[in-house]
Design a protein around this motif. Structure first.
Motif, mmCIF file in Angstrom:
data_model
loop_
_atom_site.group_PDB
_atom_site.id
_atom_site.type_symbol
_atom_site.label_atom_id
_atom_site.label_comp_id
_atom_site.label_asym_id
_atom_site.label_seq_id
_atom_site.Cartn_x
_atom_site.Cartn_y
_atom_site.Cartn_z
ATOM 1 N N UNK A 85 2.369 9.212 4.860
ATOM 2 C CA UNK A 85 1.291 8.742 5.738
ATOM 3 C C UNK A 85 1.751 7.557 6.579
ATOM 4 N N UNK A 86 2.516 6.633 5.963
ATOM 5 C CA UNK A 86 2.966 5.436 6.668
ATOM 6 C C UNK A 86 3.827 5.805 7.871
ATOM 7 N N UNK A 87 4.717 6.755 7.683
ATOM 8 C CA UNK A 87 5.620 7.130 8.774
ATOM 9 C C UNK A 87 4.891 7.856 9.898
ATOM 10 N N UNK A 88 3.836 8.622 9.553
ATOM 11 C CA UNK A 88 3.025 9.247 10.607
ATOM 12 C C UNK A 88 2.344 8.176 11.454
ATOM 13 N N UNK A 89 1.766 7.186 10.761
ATOM 14 C CA UNK A 89 1.089 6.094 11.463
ATOM 15 C C UNK A 89 2.073 5.293 12.318
ATOM 16 N N UNK A 94 0.833 -1.203 0.000
ATOM 17 C CA UNK A 94 0.000 0.000 0.000
ATOM 18 C C UNK A 94 0.874 1.263 0.000
ATOM 19 N N UNK A 95 1.975 1.221 0.778
ATOM 20 C CA UNK A 95 2.909 2.360 0.815
ATOM 21 C C UNK A 95 3.465 2.626 -0.585
ATOM 22 N N UNK A 96 3.839 1.549 -1.289
ATOM 23 C CA UNK A 96 4.415 1.691 -2.630
ATOM 24 C C UNK A 96 3.382 2.141 -3.661
ATOM 25 N N UNK A 97 2.116 1.767 -3.449
ATOM 26 C CA UNK A 97 1.070 2.074 -4.431
ATOM 27 C C UNK A 97 0.590 3.517 -4.335
ATOM 28 N N UNK A 98 0.702 4.121 -3.168
ATOM 29 C CA UNK A 98 0.151 5.453 -2.924
ATOM 30 C C UNK A 98 1.243 6.521 -3.084
ATOM 31 N N UNK A 99 0.922 7.585 -3.804
ATOM 32 C CA UNK A 99 1.896 8.670 -4.011
ATOM 33 C C UNK A 99 2.381 9.243 -2.682
ATOM 34 N N UNK A 100 1.460 9.409 -1.729
ATOM 35 C CA UNK A 100 1.811 9.953 -0.418
ATOM 36 C C UNK A 100 2.064 8.833 0.599
ATOM 37 N N UNK A 141 4.387 -1.375 20.075
ATOM 38 C CA UNK A 141 5.558 -0.595 19.657
ATOM 39 C C UNK A 141 6.589 -1.474 18.947
ATOM 40 N N UNK A 142 6.830 -2.675 19.484
ATOM 41 C CA UNK A 142 7.819 -3.574 18.878
ATOM 42 C C UNK A 142 7.358 -4.059 17.508
ATOM 43 N N UNK A 143 6.069 -4.389 17.373
ATOM 44 C CA UNK A 143 5.543 -4.782 16.056
ATOM 45 C C UNK A 143 5.694 -3.627 15.062
ATOM 46 N N UNK A 144 5.430 -2.398 15.521
ATOM 47 C CA UNK A 144 5.533 -1.229 14.640
ATOM 48 C C UNK A 144 6.968 -1.038 14.154
ATOM 49 N N UNK A 145 7.936 -1.314 15.024
ATOM 50 C CA UNK A 145 9.344 -1.191 14.618
ATOM 51 C C UNK A 145 9.706 -2.242 13.567
ATOM 52 N N UNK A 146 9.145 -3.438 13.697
ATOM 53 C CA UNK A 146 9.369 -4.462 12.666
ATOM 54 C C UNK A 146 8.758 -4.029 11.342
ATOM 55 N N UNK A 147 7.547 -3.444 11.388
ATOM 56 C CA UNK A 147 6.916 -2.925 10.161
ATOM 57 C C UNK A 147 7.803 -1.836 9.548
ATOM 58 N N UNK A 148 8.312 -0.946 10.390
ATOM 59 C CA UNK A 148 9.182 0.134 9.909
ATOM 60 C C UNK A 148 10.395 -0.429 9.180
ATOM 61 N N UNK A 149 11.061 -1.393 9.801
ATOM 62 C CA UNK A 149 12.271 -1.949 9.189
ATOM 63 C C UNK A 149 11.955 -2.695 7.896
ATOM 64 N N UNK A 150 10.800 -3.346 7.857
ATOM 65 C CA UNK A 150 10.410 -4.050 6.633
ATOM 66 C C UNK A 150 10.101 -3.057 5.522
ATOM 67 N N UNK A 151 9.499 -1.920 5.876
ATOM 68 C CA UNK A 151 9.262 -0.857 4.882
ATOM 69 C C UNK A 151 10.584 -0.319 4.340
ATOM 70 N N UNK A 152 11.555 -0.159 5.211
ATOM 71 C CA UNK A 152 12.871 0.314 4.762
ATOM 72 C C UNK A 152 13.461 -0.677 3.757
#
Length: 287
Positions: free
Chosen positions: A32-36, A22-28, A49-60
């Motif tokens: 938005x992903x980083x705000x969330x 979804x992050x890759x498909x949306x121009x913004x 918080x720990x799950x969110x950090x895993x999501x963050x690293x996977x997005x990177x």
């Protein structure tokens, strides 16, 4: 919400992958992903918080330069710093979450050295004593591939490794991401060794060129009997140094045997060196 659900103990990799898509498909998407994610990482619930950090690293890992650019802005970095700072959420954030946030920021200083704001943010944390020492990144740390890769990267020249890395990074299995991290680290080590070889070669060729030029000048004056005692000592020292450079060039040539252009450059420098040493022996012996 599903990807960071604190009631589940294991990562929901299917949801995490859908989030990345979804992050890759949306121009913004990155903004938005980083705000969330910032909101979730600041959660008083450790699991969320720990799950969110895993999501963050996977997005990177999966969301490319647009995400990296947004992530490296103070706007987002300050949200991570708040989790560590005792002035903000650091007073009630768990040690596990703070440790993980520190690892994330430190890993980015390693993988994104060109991002000055990340470097500044991390150094500020150290200066304020919030980070006492660099964390030791665990073996299974999910890290992004280096960006940008240098030209003629091993990933560019080794098609098999490149395909394997792409397959591992697309996987939703933690063990595949760990294998991708190990592969990236091994390739980085190879590229560092390759870079060191290039540096040694450039330094040696430059030194040969400078020494040969200086020897030619001094030998010309020697022929004319216009060389001072100090310059005679310099000439002798240059000769001795050039003698020591010969075996170095041989070693560099053996390292560069697969690189025709580099090998030709080394052999050319070796020829110049041999001619200069021959000239020295001929001129000095004759007089």
């Amino acid at each position: 919400d599903e990807a960071t659900d604190p009631s589940i103990s294991e990562e929901n990799w299917e949801c995490i992958q859908r989030f990345c898509d979804q992050v890759n498909a949306d121009t913004e998407g990155p903004l938005f992903a980083l705000r969330l994610l910032a909101h979730k990482i600041q959660s008083p619930q450790e699991g969320e918080a720990l799950h969110a950090l895993t999501v963050l690293e996977t997005c990177v890992n999966n969301c490319g330069d647009r995400f990296h650019s947004e992530m490296a802005k103070f706007r987002f970095l300050n949200e991570l710093i708040k989790v560590l700072s005792p002035k903000y959420y650091g007073i009630w954030s768990s040690e596990k979450v703070k440790s993980r946030v520190t690892e994330v920021i430190f890993s980015w200083t390693v993988w994104f050295p060109q991002e000055v704001k990340i470097q500044d943010a991390y150094q500020m944390l150290k200066k304020q004593g919030i980070v006492k020492e660099d964390p030791k990144l665990p073996e299974d740390k999910i890290l992004p591939p280096p960006s940008p890769r240098p030209q003629n990267s091993i990933f560019d020249t080794d098609e098999e490794k490149s395909k394997l890395l792409a397959r591992l990074l697309k996987s939703s299995h933690p063990e595949d991401l760990q294998a991708a991290n190990r592969l990236i680290q091994s390739v980085i080590k190879e590229e560092q060794e390759k870079s060191a070889q290039v540096s040694r070669r450039a330094n040696a060729i430059s030194e040969v060129s400078e020494n040969v030029k200086r020897m030619d000048e001094l030998l010309e004056n020697y022929r004319r009997h216009e060389l001072s005692p100090a310059d005679q000592e310099t000439l002798q020292a240059l000769f001795q140094r050039c003698e020591k450079l010969r075996p170095l060039l041989f070693r560099l040539a053996s390292e560069a045997v697969a690189d025709e252009e580099a090998l030709a450059e080394i052999l050319q420098a070796s020829d110049k060196l041999s001619q200069a040493l021959g000239q020295y022996r001929q001129v000095v012996a004759s007089q």
